[in-house]
Design an enzyme around this catalytic site. Structure first.
Site, PDB file in Angstrom:
ATOM      1  N   SER A  75      60.642  -3.556  51.433  1.00 58.79           N
ATOM      2  CA  SER A  75      60.675  -5.006  51.637  1.00 58.79           C
ATOM      3  C   SER A  75      61.448  -5.395  52.892  1.00 58.79           C
ATOM      4  CB  SER A  75      61.307  -5.700  50.421  1.00 58.79           C
ATOM      5  OG  SER A  75      60.538  -5.462  49.266  1.00 58.79           O
ATOM      6  N   PHE A  80      71.463 -10.529  47.558  1.00 56.82           N
ATOM      7  CA  PHE A  80      72.055  -9.372  46.872  1.00 56.82           C
ATOM      8  C   PHE A  80      73.204  -8.771  47.675  1.00 56.82           C
ATOM      9  CE2 PHE A  80      67.516  -8.599  45.135  1.00 56.82           C
ATOM     10  CZ  PHE A  80      67.659  -9.642  44.254  1.00 56.82           C
ATOM     11  N   ASP A 104      58.921 -15.501  43.427  1.00 57.71           N
ATOM     12  CA  ASP A 104      59.968 -14.801  42.680  1.00 57.71           C
ATOM     13  C   ASP A 104      61.061 -15.756  42.188  1.00 57.71           C
ATOM     14  OD1 ASP A 104      58.983 -12.270  42.549  1.00 57.71           O
ATOM     15  OD2 ASP A 104      60.071 -11.523  44.306  1.00 57.71           O
ATOM     16  N   GLN A 149      66.127 -14.527  43.621  1.00 57.43           N
ATOM     17  CA  GLN A 149      65.948 -13.685  44.811  1.00 57.43           C
ATOM     18  C   GLN A 149      66.156 -14.455  46.123  1.00 57.43           C
ATOM     19  OE1 GLN A 149      64.736 -10.415  43.491  1.00 57.43           O
ATOM     20  NE2 GLN A 149      65.282 -11.655  41.722  1.00 57.43           N
ATOM     21  N   GLU A 185      74.881  -2.299  45.942  1.00 54.50           N
ATOM     22  CA  GLU A 185      75.204  -3.024  47.177  1.00 54.50           C
ATOM     23  C   GLU A 185      76.692  -2.921  47.541  1.00 54.50           C
ATOM     24  OE1 GLU A 185      73.558  -4.443  44.618  1.00 54.50           O
ATOM     25  OE2 GLU A 185      71.516  -4.607  45.375  1.00 54.50           O
TER      26      GLU A 185
END
Lengths: 308, 275
Positions: free
Chosen positions: A33, A79, A112, A116, A54
């Site tokens: 992505s 994220f 989404d 997100q 992360e």
């Protein structure tokens, strides 16, 4: 042709691998992505798949930077920037030359939905005194920003789109870090826009020109450090300021411009952006819903100017 | 400098007096976790990291990251003894015009490799340094001390997973297992046990030692020089406040500086160890 800035990023990063042997790239299970997969395919020994970790990715990249490497770390912006306290300590306060690449910013990621969508990432990153923040508006600008960041030796945040964006620059364009980019002349008002909504802001200005309003459009690709001189000068020359961003109106470009003008040249302002959490929908429907398409921007600017 | 183990035992006790003086002068700080750490740190830094003023910026140096940043008085005491910072500067700890920040800051003091103090983060940084050594084909090792309360942080377990994945046998983690944290005993607040089994199951080499036995510490660090494809984890059982009888308590002296009377009593005990 509309091209997502994440794709331009991935392509340019993979090219830079050849000239930058210290370049290392991290991802947290989103390389397909974020497009870091393009670098990974060419330079697998310099690509680190961290899994869905992360916090650990940020810290490991800081350790690499402290050992002489030039890390780019990639994930969806919400994220990675959501792990802000690790960025604050392990990158910011540590002065580690890590470039944090946040893709899938804003409501334009679409179906989404909110979980997100990064809508607060610029606001958080702006609070770190040494954090550069770049949000490019199209393919050429993204490539130039990535080339710049590969040689930049301080913490940086690069905010990228999932959706395709139409070009606003031609081949003559020269990116200058920290310098605002004038796209359209005009003295009735100025729009400061950033990222994926720059093209929509230009179109809105063209629609307003048909009604006799000459709107200046300035692309703010570098949100930190902000080009204070250009912002203040444009406010002085036009007297009306509008900001447009796919981000919360609190703390983002709108907040940054308001802070500068509040201190240097108080000016009536309209901040166009997000005032609520996001939701699911097609990117086009969401931009219409939140007034971030060209027509929505036109309408809000016109109402603002007619209030006198 | 004499780095024999008996000499280092004496040096560690001398540095205990530095820690008490620093914390008393500062009026705040963390004696318990500094005193539990100092024996470990002395052996690590003088016999394994081999830190000196001259090698503090050497790209090939062994690295040391103090992930449990609140133990930084112990690190400053070691850096003073290593000649990296002047000994007299120690008493400036935590003052506004001092380089000696209350928790480690890599931009302020040479040989402080990373900024830590927000728990859970230093191990990831150490891991990145070990990954960099691997990428460059360099021989240096990365040593990292974590705390037991800190080991409750999720980021520690992320790093435990990933360091094993990347086969970082140049990474040596030492747990200062002093059994106490601010709100109470570690096994009551959030029990880590059975810890050795957990870490082994993450594919690490695990050793368990008395963290105040200089020979045991040194032997474990020697053992951890093996390059067998697994990272190294040394569980060092320690006593919070070690060396000062009234500070040897799991929680009471976590984050409290000694007043004048307490500092004098502590120094009297420690000086008795040195005669």
């Amino acid at each position: 042709m509309a091209k997502a800035t994440r794709v331009s990023f991935g392509e340019e990063l993979a090219e830079l691998g050849a000239t930058h042997p210290n370049l290392v790239v991290f991802d947290a299970d989103l390389s397909k992505s974020t497009q870091s997969q393009l670098f990974a395919a060419k330079y697998p020994e310099r690509f680190f798949e961290m899994g869905i970790q992360e916090h650990n990715m940020i810290g490991a990249a800081a350790g690499m930077a402290l050992s002489g490497k030039t890390p780019f770390i990639c994930s969806f912006s919400t994220f990675v920037v959501g792990r802000f306290e690790v960025i604050r300590m392990s990158v910011g306060y540590t002065s580690a030359r890590v470039t944090i690449v946040g893709t899938h910013c804003g409501v334009a990621i679409g179906e989404d939905g909110y979980s997100q969508m990064a809508l607060e990432d610029i606001a958080l990153m702006r609070t770190l005194p040494n954090m550069a923040i770049i949000q490019p508006a199209d393919d050429r600008e993204t490539r130039a920003a990535v080339r710049f960041l590969a040689d930049y030796d301080q913490p940086a945040f690069l905010r990228l789109t999932r959706q395709g964006v139409e070009d606003v620059h031609d081949d003559s364009y020269r990116f200058a870090f920290g310098k605002a980019d004038l796209l359209r002349e005009g003295n009735d008002a100025v729009i400061f826009a950033t990222g994926g909504v720059v093209r929509n802001s230009l179109t809105a200005a063209e629609l307003l020109a048909q009604k006799g309003l000459n709107i200046r459009v300035v692309n703010i690709h570098t949100i930190a450090p902000l080009d204070i001189d250009t912002v203040v000068q444009a406010a002085k020359e036009t007297g009306r300021v509008i900001t447009v961003e796919d981000h919360s109106v609190i703390g983002g470009l709108g907040g940054a411009v308001a802070e500068v003008l509040g201190e240097h040249h108080p000016t009536r302002m309209k901040r166009i952006g997000m005032h609520t959490y996001g939701r699911s929908g097609t990117p086009g429907d969401l931009y219409r819903h939140y007034g971030l398409d060209a027509e929505g921007i036109r309408k809000q600017v016109e109402e603002f100017l007619h209030k006198g | 400098m004499d780095i024999s183990l008996p000499a280092l035992q004496r040096a560690a006790n001398e540095m205990r007096t530095d820690i008490i003086r620093m914390l008393h002068a500062a009026g705040s700080g963390h004696p318990g976790g500094s005193l539990s750490l100092i024996d470990l740190l002395t052996v690590v830094m003088f016999r394994h990291v081999k830190r000196t003023a001259e090698n503090a910026d050497d790209p090939d140096r062994n690295r040391f990251v103090l992930s449990k940043g609140h133990g930084v008085p112990a690190l400053y005491a070691v850096l003073a003894r290593a000649g990296v910072i002047p000994h007299e500067e120690l008493l400036s700890l935590r003052q506004v015009d001092s380089r000696l920040q209350g928790h480690p800051h890599n931009g302020s003091v040479p040989a402080v490799e990373a900024s830590t103090g927000s728990l859970g983060q230093g191990l990831s940084i150490a891991q990145g340094m070990a990954m960099s050594a691997r990428l460059d084909g360099k021989e240096y090792r990365v040593y990292c001390v974590i705390g037991d309360g800190e080991t409750q942080e999720g980021q520690i377990w992320e790093a435990l997973l990933s360091a094993a994945k990347f086969r970082l046998d140049n990474l040596i983690v030492i747990l200062d297992y002093n059994k106490g944290q601010i709100d109470g005993p570690t096994n009551e607040i959030m029990n880590l046990e059975p810890l050795a089994d957990k870490i082994r199951s993450f594919n690490w080499e695990v050793q368990e030692i008395d963290g105040h036995d200089m020979q045991a510490i040194d032997a474990a660090l020697e053992q951890a020089r093996q390059r067998g494809g697994r990272p190294h984890f040394i569980i060092a059982h320690t006593v919070k406040g070690k060396g000062v009888s009234f500070m040897e308590h799991p929680t009471e002296w976590h984050g409290k500086a000694p007043d004048g009377e307490q500092a004098a009593a502590a120094l009297k005990e420690l000086e008795a160890l040195l005669t």
